[in-house]
Design an enzyme around this catalytic site. Structure first.
Site, PDB file in Angstrom:
ATOM      1  N   SER A 167      10.372  -4.538  -1.733  1.00  0.00           N
ATOM      2  CA  SER A 167       9.798  -5.697  -2.411  1.00  0.00           C
ATOM      3  C   SER A 167      10.848  -6.455  -3.235  1.00  0.00           C
ATOM      4  O   SER A 167      11.806  -6.970  -2.690  1.00  0.00           O
ATOM      5  CB  SER A 167       8.617  -5.227  -3.259  1.00  0.00           C
ATOM      6  OG  SER A 167       7.963  -6.322  -3.820  1.00  0.00           O
ATOM      7  N   HIS A 374       1.392  -3.541   1.014  1.00  0.00           N
ATOM      8  CA  HIS A 374       2.673  -3.634   0.295  1.00  0.00           C
ATOM      9  C   HIS A 374       3.059  -2.325  -0.396  1.00  0.00           C
ATOM     10  O   HIS A 374       4.227  -1.940  -0.428  1.00  0.00           O
ATOM     11  CB  HIS A 374       2.544  -4.750  -0.743  1.00  0.00           C
ATOM     12  CG  HIS A 374       3.843  -5.244  -1.277  1.00  0.00           C
ATOM     13  ND1 HIS A 374       4.738  -5.955  -0.508  1.00  0.00           N
ATOM     14  CD2 HIS A 374       4.413  -5.143  -2.502  1.00  0.00           C
ATOM     15  CE1 HIS A 374       5.796  -6.268  -1.246  1.00  0.00           C
ATOM     16  NE2 HIS A 374       5.628  -5.785  -2.455  1.00  0.00           N
TER      17      HIS A 374
END
Ligand SMILES: *[C@@H]1O[C@H](CO)[C@@H](O)[C@H](O)[C@H]1NC(C)=O
Length: 398
Positions: A167, A374
């Protein structure tokens, strides 16, 4: 939209009421205690950036099963927004990437960005005062990563490191290589999990609600400066109740800003890990890190912080901020991405893939698990078989 604006204002009030860090959260669970608990060797190293931040790195130098078996190739792991080195170890030896790499023969170093639990120190500035918090992920890319990677290379005598980011740890990788080109010869290959560069198709409800207000150029930065991001429990409870489905587990997770940003509805969530995650996360950041992402969501550009026309001219000698040079990146790069990622949407990852130089982009692996989100890139069920075996293989063969 009125509701969204109202929540946006709430959110802002929550931010403005920033309290000193970690209030109410136990700090007895740390990367060191977790790794020790599993019997692996663990070291802590401090490094000072050229702008005075003092960062803590964690290292698993070798496996408990081999003992110290001489120099090993080096891997450097960089966490995402609101996260820390704990990400890579809290799932334990069968699922934590740091241990798996250690078993595969690597010397494993884990970074911590300025402002998180382990890196809340500065040579002259106190984290209790505003000037400490005047930073965002651009600074992680141009100061923190160079300081940490240079140190790792110095300490180990290795010529290069393999880089793994999740990320924001991928965003800061793009910043680093766009701004500090000498790292192309220090990073052997990069393995980017849930890569985040362009963001205009982001699905995160918390981000969508915040963007109209907080993603404006100039947003509040000129007025207030930056601040520590502190998500008040009441606010998160309120927001979680509004957006999360009413199952007990998702309600519980939705009191945590990480899940509100990254998703809570994955079938790959290992429920057993939730208490460990809650004990170490969120690990802290500056509000400007969030504002910069929201600016990207609004503008559709992957570029430096937008301070508004007047200050942009001073900072960048142009009315708009300069874009990051993703085309110019030469480090051999591997992307790993998924369909159900609120932060790194398929459209945005495609933009990234087709912008990168084909000679640098070694592979872009779209997980067949369509519900993988995610946060699953850190803690998803069967992550070793689904993702990490491949990542380790790619690191070996790069
Ligand atoms: C879930 O996490 C726990 C704690 O690390 C672990 O013992 C267990 O094996 C995990 N479950 C699965 C199915 O991976």
């Amino acid at each position: 939209m009125l509701v969204a604006q109202a929540i946006g204002i709430f959110l802002l009030l929550g931010l403005a009421a920033a309290l000193p860090a970690d209030s109410g959260r136990s700090s007895s669970v740390t990367t060191v205690t977790i790794v020790q608990g599993h019997g692996y060797p663990i070291e802590e190293h401090s490094v000072q950036t050229s702008d005075g931040y003092i960062l803590t790195m964690h290292r698993i130098p070798y496996s408990k099963n081999t003992g110290n078996d001489g120099p090993r190739p080096v891997v450097f792991l960089m966490h995402g927004l609101l996260c820390s080195s704990s990400d890579w170890v809290l799932a334990g030896p069968h699922a934590g990437l740091a241990y798996l790499l250690s078993e595969a023969g690597y010397d494993v170093w884990m970074g911590n960005a300025r402002g998180n639990t382990y890196s809340k120190k500065h040579a002259t500035k106190s984290p209790l005062l505003q000037p400490f918090w005047n930073f965002e992920w651009h600074d992680i890319g141009i100061y923190d990563l160079p300081a940490m990677i240079d140190y790792v290379i110095y300490w180990t005598g290795a010529e290069t490191v393999s880089y793994v980011g999740h990320s924001q740890g991928t965003t800061s990788f793009f910043v680093l290589n766009s701004m500090v080109p000498r790292f192309k010869s220090r990073i052997r290959s990069a393995h980017l999990l849930a890569p985040v560069a362009w963001m205009d198709h982001m699905e995160s409800p918390l981000a969508k609600v915040g963007a109209p207000l907080l993603g404006q150029p100039n947003a509040f930065v000129e007025v207030f400066g930056s601040a520590e991001f502190f998500a008040s429990t009441e606010l998160m409870n309120l927001f979680g109740a509004l957006v999360c489905k009413d199952e007990a587990i998702s309600q519980f997770m939705c009191t945590n800003v990480l899940f509100l940003l990254g998703g809570w509805d994955s079938p790959y969530q290992n429920v057993t890990l939730i208490p460990e995650i809650m004990a170490t996360t969120p690990a802290g950041c500056s509000v400007n890190q969030l504002f910069h992402y929201l600016q990207e969501y609004n503008s559709g550009y992957f570029r430096q912080f937008d301070y508004g026309k007047t200050r942009n001219k001073k900072e960048y000698s142009s009315k708009t901020p300069p874009e990051y040079n993703v085309e110019g990146i030469e480090v051999p790069t591997y992307l790993y991405y998924s369909d159900n990622d609120y932060f790194a949407s398929l459209v945005d990852v495609d933009k990234l893939r087709y912008t990168m130089n084909p000679s640098a982009l070694k592979s872009a692996y779209r997980l067949p698990e369509v519900k993988w989100n995610h946060i699953d890139f850190l803690w998803g069920l069967n992550i070793k078989e689904i993702l990490y075996d491949r990542v380790i293989n790619d690191i070996k063969n790069a």
